[in-house]
Enzyme design. Structure first.
Site, mmCIF file in Angstrom:
data_model
loop_
_atom_site.group_PDB
_atom_site.id
_atom_site.type_symbol
_atom_site.label_atom_id
_atom_site.label_comp_id
_atom_site.label_asym_id
_atom_site.label_seq_id
_atom_site.Cartn_x
_atom_site.Cartn_y
_atom_site.Cartn_z
ATOM 1 N N LYS A 1 6.265 -7.944 2.413
ATOM 2 C CA LYS A 1 5.465 -6.742 2.697
ATOM 3 C C LYS A 1 6.370 -5.770 3.457
ATOM 4 O O LYS A 1 6.783 -6.052 4.586
ATOM 5 C CB LYS A 1 4.252 -7.144 3.540
ATOM 6 C CG LYS A 1 3.385 -6.004 4.025
ATOM 7 C CD LYS A 1 2.142 -6.554 4.724
ATOM 8 C CE LYS A 1 1.458 -5.509 5.571
ATOM 9 N NZ LYS A 1 0.315 -6.058 6.325
ATOM 10 N N ASP B 1 -2.150 -3.893 18.392
ATOM 11 C CA ASP B 1 -1.753 -3.907 16.983
ATOM 12 C C ASP B 1 -2.241 -2.611 16.346
ATOM 13 O O ASP B 1 -3.441 -2.427 16.135
ATOM 14 C CB ASP B 1 -2.349 -5.130 16.262
ATOM 15 C CG ASP B 1 -1.884 -5.225 14.804
ATOM 16 O OD1 ASP B 1 -1.217 -4.283 14.317
ATOM 17 O OD2 ASP B 1 -2.182 -6.238 14.162
ATOM 18 N N VAL C 1 1.222 1.613 2.988
ATOM 19 C CA VAL C 1 0.971 3.059 3.016
ATOM 20 C C VAL C 1 2.141 3.762 3.707
ATOM 21 O O VAL C 1 2.681 4.752 3.194
ATOM 22 C CB VAL C 1 -0.365 3.366 3.734
ATOM 23 C CG1 VAL C 1 -0.500 4.848 4.059
ATOM 24 C CG2 VAL C 1 -1.541 2.893 2.882
ATOM 25 N N LYS D 1 -9.516 0.668 6.853
ATOM 26 C CA LYS D 1 -10.080 -0.606 6.407
ATOM 27 C C LYS D 1 -11.145 -1.090 7.394
ATOM 28 O O LYS D 1 -10.994 -0.953 8.596
ATOM 29 C CB LYS D 1 -8.960 -1.630 6.247
ATOM 30 C CG LYS D 1 -8.204 -1.382 4.941
ATOM 31 C CD LYS D 1 -7.385 -2.562 4.537
ATOM 32 C CE LYS D 1 -6.092 -2.576 5.284
ATOM 33 N NZ LYS D 1 -5.062 -1.715 4.725
ATOM 34 N N GLU E 1 0.609 2.830 -4.061
ATOM 35 C CA GLU E 1 1.287 1.824 -3.222
ATOM 36 C C GLU E 1 1.261 0.447 -3.881
ATOM 37 O O GLU E 1 0.558 0.240 -4.879
ATOM 38 C CB GLU E 1 0.621 1.760 -1.845
ATOM 39 C CG GLU E 1 -0.847 1.407 -1.912
ATOM 40 C CD GLU E 1 -1.252 0.321 -0.948
ATOM 41 O OE1 GLU E 1 -0.467 -0.625 -0.753
ATOM 42 O OE2 GLU E 1 -2.367 0.411 -0.416
ATOM 43 N N SER F 1 -1.278 -0.129 13.020
ATOM 44 C CA SER F 1 -0.490 -0.046 11.795
ATOM 45 C C SER F 1 0.496 1.121 11.857
ATOM 46 O O SER F 1 0.183 2.189 12.404
ATOM 47 C CB SER F 1 -1.415 0.145 10.604
ATOM 48 O OG SER F 1 -0.668 0.346 9.431
ATOM 49 N N ALA F 2 1.660 0.907 11.250
ATOM 50 C CA ALA F 2 2.656 1.981 11.131
ATOM 51 C C ALA F 2 2.131 3.098 10.223
ATOM 52 O O ALA F 2 2.712 4.186 10.177
ATOM 53 C CB ALA F 2 3.959 1.418 10.571
ATOM 54 N N ASP F 3 1.039 2.827 9.520
ATOM 55 C CA ASP F 3 0.449 3.850 8.639
ATOM 56 C C ASP F 3 0.121 5.136 9.407
ATOM 57 O O ASP F 3 0.290 6.241 8.894
ATOM 58 C CB ASP F 3 -0.841 3.329 7.979
ATOM 59 C CG ASP F 3 -0.587 2.236 6.946
ATOM 60 O OD1 ASP F 3 0.594 1.894 6.710
ATOM 61 O OD2 ASP F 3 -1.568 1.727 6.380
HETATM 62 N N1 PSU Z 1 -5.695 -0.891 1.084
HETATM 63 C C1 PSU Z 1 -6.263 -1.902 0.384
HETATM 64 N N2 PSU Z 1 -5.637 -3.116 0.427
HETATM 65 C C2 PSU Z 1 -4.445 -3.318 1.110
HETATM 66 C C3 PSU Z 1 -3.851 -2.243 1.828
HETATM 67 C C4 PSU Z 1 -4.533 -1.053 1.773
HETATM 68 O O1 PSU Z 1 -7.316 -1.722 -0.230
HETATM 69 O O2 PSU Z 1 -3.907 -4.427 1.085
HETATM 70 C C5 PSU Z 1 -2.519 -2.417 2.564
HETATM 71 C C6 PSU Z 1 -1.847 -1.041 2.636
HETATM 72 O O3 PSU Z 1 -0.590 -1.147 2.006
HETATM 73 C C7 PSU Z 1 -1.717 -0.752 4.115
HETATM 74 C C8 PSU Z 1 -1.582 -2.131 4.699
HETATM 75 O O4 PSU Z 1 -0.636 0.069 4.401
HETATM 76 O O5 PSU Z 1 -2.557 -2.864 3.931
HETATM 77 C C9 PSU Z 1 -1.790 -2.133 6.205
HETATM 78 O O6 PSU Z 1 -1.171 -3.233 6.764
HETATM 79 P P1 PSU Z 1 -0.875 -3.256 8.362
HETATM 80 O O7 PSU Z 1 -2.217 -3.215 9.010
HETATM 81 O O8 PSU Z 1 -0.149 -4.590 8.585
HETATM 82 O O9 PSU Z 1 -0.008 -2.076 8.662
HETATM 83 MN MN MN Z 2 -0.158 -4.509 12.272
#
Ligand code: PSU
Ligand code: MN
Length: 318
Positions: free
Chosen positions: A85, A134, A105, A155, A25, A136-138
């Site tokens: 992003k 909130d 992701v 995370k 990614e 994530s779409a992941d």
């Molecule tokens: N893993 C890391 N660092 C990052 C991310 C993942 O070690 O920056 C990124 C990934 O691309 C993941 C995103 O999909 O953070 C999640 O963001 P959000 O919570 O806004 O969906």
């Molecule tokens: Mn989010």
């Protein structure tokens, strides 16, 4: 209207031959890590994948085009430009405006699936945040795209228990690599048990074959604990501090994760970045090993089923 998708010839050839390919990614490059570590890391991940015998395909968006397998100069450009992003909810808009973007992701899974890649490595997945509503779409993307996704758990800035619950609800199997507990991103382990513990890359490849044979639509999520993480108590303190600043600044949506990661880097005086780099590299290596093992079982399957059409034949069955 055709999708503007460019697959690197090296990746295309490997896919045509069923040779091992690992998708990487790029939000981690554009929003996850400070400069210049972001570029160094991106190059290192590609080298790591290659050294383990697979073809690396870093995925990103450049000038409104979906790119699977960046050229070296493009990687350099992406790491040094102000990119967006890209998640699934803003992807079409970014493409129509011809923008540059790192892929999360969720988006990387979508594009990797379009290209026919089966193995993907990231750092930590997105999930359920502490702040209400909130998510994530992941998570949804992991439920929708059937790849092997290698990560170091959700995370650490997330509500890990709620994230694991959501993975379970969406039918996403979490496999602990040599561990019975879910990996904790910046820390080695969480207290949460995973669905199954597997020891070898080949075991994971076989498990994925079963998953596919069952017709299950989701990713197989491999949780690999980082070899050496941060001290949990210290980390909890920094996270609390960073999270209170998110509320103070009234940050929301896609800005939350990058802000938290960069504040943790400051509060830990760079130690969180060191762990992040370590786990990304370890995950890329494991993903490449799995891709190699998967190519082996694939080849075996194709040889065995020659002349006896068995769309659902499982490895090790005969
Ligand atoms: N893993 C890391 N660092 C990052 C991310 C993942 O070690 O920056 C990124 C990934 O691309 C993941 C995103 O999909 O953070 C999640 O963001 P959000 O919570 O806004 O969906
Ligand atoms: Mn989010």
């Amino acid at each position: 209207m055709a999708v503007n998708l460019r697959i690197h010839p090296r990746v295309k050839t490997a896919l045509a031959k069923h040779a091992p390919v690992v998708a990487l990614e790029s939000t981690v490059i554009t929003h996850g890590l400070p400069k210049p570590q972001n570029l160094e890391l991106a190059q290192k991940l590609e080298d790591t994948v290659r050294q383990a015998g697979a073809v690396a395909a870093t995925i990103a968006i450049l000038g409104g085009e979906l790119i699977v397998g960046l050229e070296a100069e493009e990687l350099h450009y992406l790491a040094n430009t102000r990119a967006q992003k890209a998640s699934l909810w803003n992807l079409a808009a970014l493409l129509s405006r011809g923008e540059d973007a790192g892929t999360t992701v969720a988006t990387t899974l979508h594009i990797a699936a379009l290209a026919g890649i089966k193995v993907f490595a990231t750092g930590g997945i997105g999930g359920v945040h502490h702040e209400a509503f909130d998510e994530s779409a992941d998570i949804e993307a992991l439920a929708r795209y059937r790849l092997i996704t290698v990560c170091a758990g959700p995370k650490s800035i997330l509500n890990v228990g709620a994230t694991l619950q959501r993975l379970e609800s969406r039918g996403i199997p979490v496999i602990g690599y040599r561990s019975e507990r879910l990996a904790g991103f910046y820390v080695e382990q969480t207290s949460y048990p995973v669905a199954a513990k597997l020891e070898q890359a080949a075991d994971i490849a076989r498990c994925y074959q079963q998953h596919c044979a069952l017709g299950l639509p989701s990713s197989l999520l491999v949780s690999k604990p980082v070899s050496q993480g941060l001290e949990a108590k210290e980390l909890a303190m920094w996270i609390k501090q960073a999270q209170s600043e998110v509320s103070e600044r009234q940050l929301s949506g896609k800005d939350v994760t990058p802000f938290l990661l960069s504040r943790l880097a400051e509060l830990s005086k760079g130690r969180s970045v060191a762990v992040n780099l370590r786990l990304l590299e370890e995950n890329a290596r494991l993903a490449a090993e799995i891709a190699v093992a998967l190519a082996d079982v694939d080849r075996l399957k194709n040889t065995r089923s020659l002349g006896k059409a068995q769309p659902f034949s499982m490895i090790g069955d005969d």
